[in-house]
Design a protein around this motif. Structure first.
Motif, PDB file in Angstrom:
ATOM      1  N   PRO A  13       0.809  -1.224   0.000  1.00 49.24           N
ATOM      2  CA  PRO A  13       0.000   0.000   0.000  1.00 49.24           C
ATOM      3  C   PRO A  13       0.846   1.279   0.000  1.00 49.24           C
ATOM      4  O   PRO A  13       0.456   2.278  -0.607  1.00 49.24           O
ATOM      5  CB  PRO A  13      -0.825  -0.097   1.284  1.00 49.24           C
ATOM      6  CG  PRO A  13      -0.861  -1.546   1.600  1.00 49.24           C
ATOM      7  CD  PRO A  13       0.453  -2.096   1.139  1.00 49.24           C
ATOM      8  N   ALA A  16       1.831   1.862  -3.566  1.00 49.09           N
ATOM      9  CA  ALA A  16       0.645   2.244  -4.342  1.00 49.09           C
ATOM     10  C   ALA A  16       0.263   3.694  -4.056  1.00 49.09           C
ATOM     11  O   ALA A  16       0.019   4.482  -4.978  1.00 49.09           O
ATOM     12  CB  ALA A  16      -0.513   1.304  -4.017  1.00 49.09           C
ATOM     13  N   LEU A  17       0.239   4.056  -2.782  1.00 50.04           N
ATOM     14  CA  LEU A  17      -0.105   5.433  -2.421  1.00 50.04           C
ATOM     15  C   LEU A  17       0.943   6.424  -2.915  1.00 50.04           C
ATOM     16  O   LEU A  17       0.604   7.530  -3.342  1.00 50.04           O
ATOM     17  CB  LEU A  17      -0.281   5.554  -0.908  1.00 50.04           C
ATOM     18  CG  LEU A  17      -1.516   4.863  -0.338  1.00 50.04           C
ATOM     19  CD1 LEU A  17      -1.488   4.903   1.188  1.00 50.04           C
ATOM     20  CD2 LEU A  17      -2.783   5.511  -0.870  1.00 50.04           C
ATOM     21  N   LEU A  20       0.284   6.988  -6.593  1.00 53.11           N
ATOM     22  CA  LEU A  20      -0.938   7.778  -6.769  1.00 53.11           C
ATOM     23  C   LEU A  20      -0.727   9.225  -6.341  1.00 53.11           C
ATOM     24  O   LEU A  20      -1.241  10.149  -6.964  1.00 53.11           O
ATOM     25  CB  LEU A  20      -2.090   7.146  -5.978  1.00 53.11           C
ATOM     26  CG  LEU A  20      -2.609   5.818  -6.514  1.00 53.11           C
ATOM     27  CD1 LEU A  20      -3.577   5.190  -5.517  1.00 53.11           C
ATOM     28  CD2 LEU A  20      -3.269   6.002  -7.869  1.00 53.11           C
ATOM     29  N   ARG A  24       0.976   9.851 -12.316  1.00 53.81           N
ATOM     30  CA  ARG A  24       1.298   8.785 -13.264  1.00 53.81           C
ATOM     31  C   ARG A  24       2.701   8.904 -13.835  1.00 53.81           C
ATOM     32  O   ARG A  24       3.305   7.928 -14.223  1.00 53.81           O
ATOM     33  CB  ARG A  24       0.304   8.794 -14.424  1.00 53.81           C
ATOM     34  CG  ARG A  24      -1.056   8.321 -14.047  1.00 53.81           C
ATOM     35  CD  ARG A  24      -1.914   8.147 -15.250  1.00 53.81           C
ATOM     36  NE  ARG A  24      -1.851   9.317 -16.117  1.00 53.81           N
ATOM     37  CZ  ARG A  24      -2.869   9.823 -16.770  1.00 53.81           C
ATOM     38  NH1 ARG A  24      -4.036   9.265 -16.655  1.00 53.81           N
ATOM     39  NH2 ARG A  24      -2.740  10.868 -17.541  1.00 53.81           N
ATOM     40  N   TRP A  28       8.591   4.018 -10.796  1.00 51.98           N
ATOM     41  CA  TRP A  28       8.563   3.080  -9.673  1.00 51.98           C
ATOM     42  C   TRP A  28       9.712   3.358  -8.711  1.00 51.98           C
ATOM     43  O   TRP A  28       9.629   3.043  -7.539  1.00 51.98           O
ATOM     44  CB  TRP A  28       8.605   1.642 -10.164  1.00 51.98           C
ATOM     45  CG  TRP A  28       9.833   1.327 -10.970  1.00 51.98           C
ATOM     46  CD1 TRP A  28       9.956   1.406 -12.332  1.00 51.98           C
ATOM     47  CD2 TRP A  28      11.103   0.932 -10.476  1.00 51.98           C
ATOM     48  NE1 TRP A  28      11.231   1.084 -12.701  1.00 51.98           N
ATOM     49  CE2 TRP A  28      11.970   0.784 -11.573  1.00 51.98           C
ATOM     50  CE3 TRP A  28      11.605   0.690  -9.202  1.00 51.98           C
ATOM     51  CZ2 TRP A  28      13.291   0.410 -11.445  1.00 51.98           C
ATOM     52  CZ3 TRP A  28      12.938   0.310  -9.078  1.00 51.98           C
ATOM     53  CH2 TRP A  28      13.759   0.171 -10.185  1.00 51.98           C
ATOM     54  N   GLY A  70       3.793  -2.444  -5.079  1.00 48.79           N
ATOM     55  CA  GLY A  70       2.589  -1.620  -5.011  1.00 48.79           C
ATOM     56  C   GLY A  70       2.525  -0.598  -6.124  1.00 48.79           C
ATOM     57  O   GLY A  70       1.475  -0.396  -6.745  1.00 48.79           O
ATOM     58  N   ALA A  71       3.660   0.045  -6.401  1.00 48.98           N
ATOM     59  CA  ALA A  71       3.706   1.036  -7.476  1.00 48.98           C
ATOM     60  C   ALA A  71       3.476   0.380  -8.833  1.00 48.98           C
ATOM     61  O   ALA A  71       2.736   0.914  -9.675  1.00 48.98           O
ATOM     62  CB  ALA A  71       5.057   1.754  -7.462  1.00 48.98           C
ATOM     63  N   VAL A  74      -0.241  -0.490  -9.252  1.00 49.32           N
ATOM     64  CA  VAL A  74      -1.048   0.698  -9.576  1.00 49.32           C
ATOM     65  C   VAL A  74      -0.795   1.130 -11.011  1.00 49.32           C
ATOM     66  O   VAL A  74      -1.736   1.433 -11.748  1.00 49.32           O
ATOM     67  CB  VAL A  74      -0.750   1.853  -8.593  1.00 49.32           C
ATOM     68  CG1 VAL A  74      -1.296   3.168  -9.096  1.00 49.32           C
ATOM     69  CG2 VAL A  74      -1.324   1.532  -7.234  1.00 49.32           C
ATOM     70  N   ARG A  75       0.456   1.137 -11.425  1.00 49.91           N
ATOM     71  CA  ARG A  75       0.777   1.538 -12.803  1.00 49.91           C
ATOM     72  C   ARG A  75       0.094   0.608 -13.801  1.00 49.91           C
ATOM     73  O   ARG A  75      -0.461   1.064 -14.805  1.00 49.91           O
ATOM     74  CB  ARG A  75       2.282   1.536 -13.016  1.00 49.91           C
ATOM     75  CG  ARG A  75       2.633   1.840 -14.463  1.00 49.91           C
ATOM     76  CD  ARG A  75       4.039   2.213 -14.582  1.00 49.91           C
ATOM     77  NE  ARG A  75       4.078   3.642 -14.259  1.00 49.91           N
ATOM     78  CZ  ARG A  75       5.150   4.368 -14.323  1.00 49.91           C
ATOM     79  NH1 ARG A  75       6.285   3.825 -14.647  1.00 49.91           N
ATOM     80  NH2 ARG A  75       5.119   5.642 -14.048  1.00 49.91           N
ATOM     81  N   VAL A  77      -2.646  -1.228 -13.319  1.00 51.01           N
ATOM     82  CA  VAL A  77      -4.096  -1.006 -13.268  1.00 51.01           C
ATOM     83  C   VAL A  77      -4.469   0.275 -14.012  1.00 51.01           C
ATOM     84  O   VAL A  77      -5.443   0.301 -14.769  1.00 51.01           O
ATOM     85  CB  VAL A  77      -4.591  -0.964 -11.803  1.00 51.01           C
ATOM     86  CG1 VAL A  77      -6.013  -0.443 -11.710  1.00 51.01           C
ATOM     87  CG2 VAL A  77      -4.476  -2.335 -11.172  1.00 51.01           C
ATOM     88  N   LEU A  78      -3.685   1.326 -13.827  1.00 49.69           N
ATOM     89  CA  LEU A  78      -3.981   2.580 -14.521  1.00 49.69           C
ATOM     90  C   LEU A  78      -3.836   2.433 -16.030  1.00 49.69           C
ATOM     91  O   LEU A  78      -4.657   2.949 -16.784  1.00 49.69           O
ATOM     92  CB  LEU A  78      -3.066   3.699 -14.011  1.00 49.69           C
ATOM     93  CG  LEU A  78      -3.335   4.189 -12.594  1.00 49.69           C
ATOM     94  CD1 LEU A  78      -2.293   5.226 -12.183  1.00 49.69           C
ATOM     95  CD2 LEU A  78      -4.736   4.765 -12.472  1.00 49.69           C
TER      96      LEU A  78
END
Length: 94
Positions: A13, A16-17, A20, A24, A28, A70-71, A74-75, A77-78
Motif C-alpha cells: 500500500p 501504491a499510495l 498515486l 502517473r 517506480w 505496489g507502485a 497501480v501503474r 491497473v492505470l
C-alpha cells in the motif's frame, strides 16, 4: 521467509499510495525511494525505542520490494483501465 513475505505485503500500500500521490509520470523508483526512507525511519525508531530490537537489512529490502510492487500494480491497473476506457469510447465501425 514468512516474516519477509509479510514485510513485502505490508508495504505494497505504501508504494501504491506513493505512485498515486506523485502522479502517473512518477517512476517506480520514487516508490522505492519512499519505501526505503519510510522503512529506514521505522527500523531506526524501533531500534532506538525497543531495547531488544535490532535493525535488519532484510526488513529494509522486503519493505522496499513491497513498495515497488505496489507502485507497479497501480501503474498496471492505470494503464489497463486507460486502455480499455479508450476502446469503449471509440465509435463502432459502420
Amino acid at each position: 521467509m514468512l516474516e519477509f513475505l509479510a514485510n513485502v505485503v505490508l508495504f505494497v500500500p505504501a508504494g501504491a499510495l506513493a505512485l498515486l500521490w506523485l502522479g502517473r509520470r512518477a517512476g517506480w523508483w520514487w516508490a522505492a525511494a519512499i519505501g526505503l526512507a519510510l522503512s529506514g525511519t521505522i527500523e531506526g525508531v524501533q531500534a532506538l525505542m525497543l531495547a531488544d530490537r535490532v535493525a535488519d537489512v532484510r526488513d529494509l529490502l522486503a519493505n522496499t520490494l513491497g513498495s515497488v510492487l505496489g507502485a507497479l500494480i497501480v501503474r498496471t491497473v492505470l494503464r489497463t483501465g486507460r486502455g480499455s476506457a479508450s476502446r469503449r469510447d471509440r465509435p463502432s465501425p459502420g
